[in-house]
Design a protein around this motif. Structure first.
Motif, short mmCIF file in Angstrom:
data_model
loop_
_atom_site.label_atom_id
_atom_site.label_comp_id
_atom_site.label_asym_id
_atom_site.label_seq_id
_atom_site.Cartn_x
_atom_site.Cartn_y
_atom_site.Cartn_z
N LEU A 224 -52.83 8.04 -12.13
CA LEU A 224 -52.24 7.97 -10.80
C LEU A 224 -50.76 8.35 -10.80
CD1 LEU A 224 -53.98 4.69 -9.60
CD2 LEU A 224 -54.28 6.95 -8.58
N VAL A 225 -50.01 7.89 -11.79
CA VAL A 225 -48.58 8.21 -11.83
C VAL A 225 -48.37 9.70 -12.06
CG1 VAL A 225 -46.41 7.85 -13.06
CG2 VAL A 225 -47.87 5.90 -12.53
N LEU A 226 -49.05 10.26 -13.07
CA LEU A 226 -48.91 11.70 -13.34
C LEU A 226 -49.55 12.52 -12.23
CD1 LEU A 226 -48.12 14.13 -14.96
CD2 LEU A 226 -50.04 13.69 -16.52
N GLY A 227 -50.75 12.11 -11.79
CA GLY A 227 -51.43 12.84 -10.74
C GLY A 227 -50.64 12.83 -9.43
N GLY A 228 -50.03 11.69 -9.10
CA GLY A 228 -49.23 11.61 -7.89
C GLY A 228 -48.02 12.52 -7.95
N LEU A 229 -47.40 12.59 -9.14
CA LEU A 229 -46.26 13.50 -9.31
C LEU A 229 -46.70 14.95 -9.14
CD1 LEU A 229 -43.45 13.27 -11.94
CD2 LEU A 229 -44.73 15.39 -11.73
N LEU A 230 -47.86 15.30 -9.73
CA LEU A 230 -48.33 16.68 -9.63
C LEU A 230 -48.73 17.05 -8.20
CD1 LEU A 230 -50.44 16.95 -12.91
CD2 LEU A 230 -48.21 17.96 -12.44
N VAL A 231 -49.29 16.10 -7.46
CA VAL A 231 -49.61 16.36 -6.06
C VAL A 231 -48.35 16.75 -5.30
CG1 VAL A 231 -50.33 15.27 -3.89
CG2 VAL A 231 -51.69 14.93 -5.96
N PHE A 232 -47.26 16.04 -5.56
CA PHE A 232 -45.99 16.37 -4.89
C PHE A 232 -45.50 17.74 -5.33
CE2 PHE A 232 -41.48 16.38 -4.02
CZ PHE A 232 -41.41 15.77 -2.78
N VAL A 233 -45.58 18.03 -6.63
CA VAL A 233 -45.11 19.32 -7.14
C VAL A 233 -45.93 20.46 -6.56
CG1 VAL A 233 -44.96 20.75 -9.22
CG2 VAL A 233 -44.13 18.40 -9.26
N PHE A 234 -47.26 20.31 -6.52
CA PHE A 234 -48.12 21.38 -6.02
C PHE A 234 -47.88 21.66 -4.53
CE2 PHE A 234 -51.54 20.18 -9.39
CZ PHE A 234 -50.77 20.80 -10.37
N GLY A 235 -47.53 20.63 -3.78
CA GLY A 235 -47.31 20.82 -2.36
C GLY A 235 -45.89 21.18 -1.98
N ALA A 236 -44.95 20.95 -2.90
CA ALA A 236 -43.53 21.13 -2.59
C ALA A 236 -43.14 22.56 -2.21
CB ALA A 236 -42.67 20.64 -3.76
N PRO A 237 -43.60 23.60 -2.89
CA PRO A 237 -43.15 24.95 -2.50
C PRO A 237 -43.45 25.27 -1.04
CG PRO A 237 -44.22 25.02 -4.65
CD PRO A 237 -44.45 23.64 -4.10
N ALA A 238 -44.67 24.99 -0.60
CA ALA A 238 -45.03 25.28 0.79
C ALA A 238 -44.22 24.44 1.76
CB ALA A 238 -46.53 25.05 1.00
N VAL A 239 -44.03 23.16 1.43
CA VAL A 239 -43.27 22.28 2.31
C VAL A 239 -41.82 22.73 2.41
CG1 VAL A 239 -42.31 19.94 2.48
CG2 VAL A 239 -44.75 20.26 2.04
N ILE A 240 -41.22 23.07 1.29
CA ILE A 240 -39.81 23.48 1.28
C ILE A 240 -39.60 24.77 2.07
CG2 ILE A 240 -37.96 24.35 -0.21
CD1 ILE A 240 -38.93 22.36 -2.36
N VAL A 241 -40.48 25.75 1.84
CA VAL A 241 -40.30 27.06 2.47
C VAL A 241 -40.73 27.05 3.94
CG1 VAL A 241 -41.04 29.48 2.42
CG2 VAL A 241 -40.51 28.29 0.29
N ARG A 242 -41.89 26.42 4.23
CA ARG A 242 -42.47 26.53 5.56
C ARG A 242 -41.93 25.50 6.55
NH1 ARG A 242 -47.29 29.43 5.84
NH2 ARG A 242 -48.06 28.08 7.50
N THR A 243 -41.53 24.33 6.06
CA THR A 243 -41.15 23.27 7.01
C THR A 243 -39.71 22.78 6.86
OG1 THR A 243 -41.87 21.40 5.63
CG2 THR A 243 -43.55 22.49 6.96
N MET A 244 -39.04 23.13 5.76
CA MET A 244 -37.68 22.64 5.56
C MET A 244 -36.64 23.76 5.59
SD MET A 244 -38.32 19.70 2.60
CE MET A 244 -36.75 18.88 2.92
N GLY A 245 -37.10 24.98 5.78
CA GLY A 245 -36.17 26.11 5.86
C GLY A 245 -35.51 26.45 4.53
N GLY A 246 -36.12 26.04 3.44
CA GLY A 246 -35.56 26.32 2.13
C GLY A 246 -36.18 27.54 1.49
#
Length: 412
Positions: A224-246
């Motif tokens: 859960l700890v490693l998997g939860g971290l990876l879930v955030f990492v896998f979703g971060a590029p799309a979130v940063i570029v598409r919704t945060m203007g990064g």
């Protein structure tokens, strides 16, 4: 020296054994990332659609999942030394054949079996390390191994791109074949550096492990700890570029910061375990991961849109994983009651399941941005803390190290 040699290795032998199984694990992990840069070229070269080219990666992942369960069972029956040599030899042969594939379907089939063979070192490495060292020494060794493994997703694609400049898409498979063959030969002629088999898992089963609340305490929370971290990492590029203007540069900064802090934390865990104890460190690291997820969620709820804040908020999750990762993994192996190989394979499979399942569940909400992503991470990390508080810990850690085979530690 033969594969069947049973002498207890010296300190130098123990370090060499760790280096060999570590190299095998890294080579197996690179089977995905080393090939990634060549994927866009494959439809044009081998024929087929772009979607079929993605199956070259998916087939390897599927094969790895099956291989984890297969070698977890075979290690106790035939011995990890023979299984390692056979798996690495098969990995070499399959990589050689993949480099000569002429159609996309044939490459996909070969990649599945390549994934099966590549999974063996990851299954056997924790049990070998556990047998070679006491708890603190094994924690240090697992921390070093985790540090090296964390660099593979970043480094292997760079090497893959470099190999494409030297040759074509087949070169990465050819190099993999050569390295796997060299490792197989090394295990044959340096077999004495590996600790003797102790009959680990000969009478065990996956059902027995799944029924042990002690084992599940460590295996599930690790996943859960490693998997939860990876879930955030896998979703971060799309979130940063598409919704945060990064940009992807913001993601790279977040990742580099996180991986660096993870490496530092995982390499001090041996000293910290000796000073504060494994259970306290596991709870502290898991709690840090939850607090990091809560901080990200709070920033999202407050309307935060600056990706420059993400490294500061995400780093504690990496530190928490670094602190609890090595001792948590080791205690899951110990809680397996001597069934080291099945205990390792089941835990790695759980990590894959949490990260893949969490990513799939989050995918429909990607446009909701950081709020949805941090909420998913918080739910996963919160469940990890809850399980630590509810499930029973090991009552006593059996003595390990050279000359001390595993004892039954499954408490129920």
């Amino acid at each position: 020296m033969s594969v069947g040699s049973s002498a207890t290795p010296s300190r130098f032998g123990a370090i060499l054994a760790c280096a060999l199984v570590g190299a095998g694990t890294v080579l197996g992990l690179s089977g995905i990332d080393l090939v990634l840069p060549a994927i866009p070229q494959l439809p044009e070269i081998l024929g087929g659609e772009a979607a079929a080219a993605q199956l070259v990666i998916a087939a390897f992942v599927a094969g790895t999942a099956g291989g984890l369960l297969l070698f977890g069972a075979l290690g106790g029956r035939y011995g990890r030394r023979y299984a390692l040599v056979a798996a690495l030899a098969a990995y070499a042969a399959l990589s050689f054949l993949a480099a000569r594939a002429e159609t996309m379907p044939s490459l996909i089939i070969l990649r599945f079996f390549q994934g099966v063979a590549a999974s063996a070192p990851a299954v056997f490495a924790p049990g070998i390390i556990r047998t070679l060292f006491d708890e603190i020494g094994a924690t240090k060794a697992l921390g070093v191994l985790a540090s090296v493994e964390s660099l593979v997703p970043a480094g292997a694609p760079v090497v893959g791109v470099w190999l494409l400049t030297l040759g074509d898409w087949t070169l990465s498979f050819t190099i993999t074949a050569v390295l796997a063959a060299l490792l197989a030969v090394s295990f044959i002629f340096a077999g004495r550096v590996l600790p003797p088999d102790t009959g680990s898992g000969a009478g065990g089963s996956y059902a027995r492990l799944l029924g042990s609340s002690v084992y599940m305490r460590y295996a599930l929370t690790q996943a859960l700890v490693l998997g939860g971290l990876l879930v955030f990492v896998f979703g971060a590029p799309a979130v940063i570029v598409r919704t945060m203007g990064g940009s992807l540069q913001d993601f790279i900064v977040m990742q580099v910061s996180g991986v660096t802090c993870f490496i530092v934390a995982s390499n001090v865990t041996g000293w910290l375990v000796g000073r504060f104890g494994a259970e306290r460190l596991i709870l502290t690291g898991t709690t840090m991961a939850l607090l990091s997820a809560l901080a990200l969620l709070s920033y999202a709820v407050a309307g935060g849109k600056d990706p420059g804040w993400l490294p500061y908020l995400f780093v504690p999750m990496n530190v928490g994983l670094g602190l609890r990762g090595p001792p948590g993994f080791l205690r899951a192996i110990i809680a397996g009651g001597g069934d080291d190989h099945r205990a390792a394979s089941l835990m790695i499979l759980a990590i894959t399941g949490v990260s893949a399942g969490g990513t799939a569940l989050f995918a429909p909400f990607i446009e909701s941005g950081l709020l949805a992503l941090s909420l998913a991470a918080t739910a996963i990390q919160g469940l990890a803390v809850l399980l630590l508080l509810v499930l029973p810990p090991l009552q006593a850690v059996p003595k390990t190290g050279p000359g001390n085979g595993p004892k039954d530690a499954v408490g129920d």
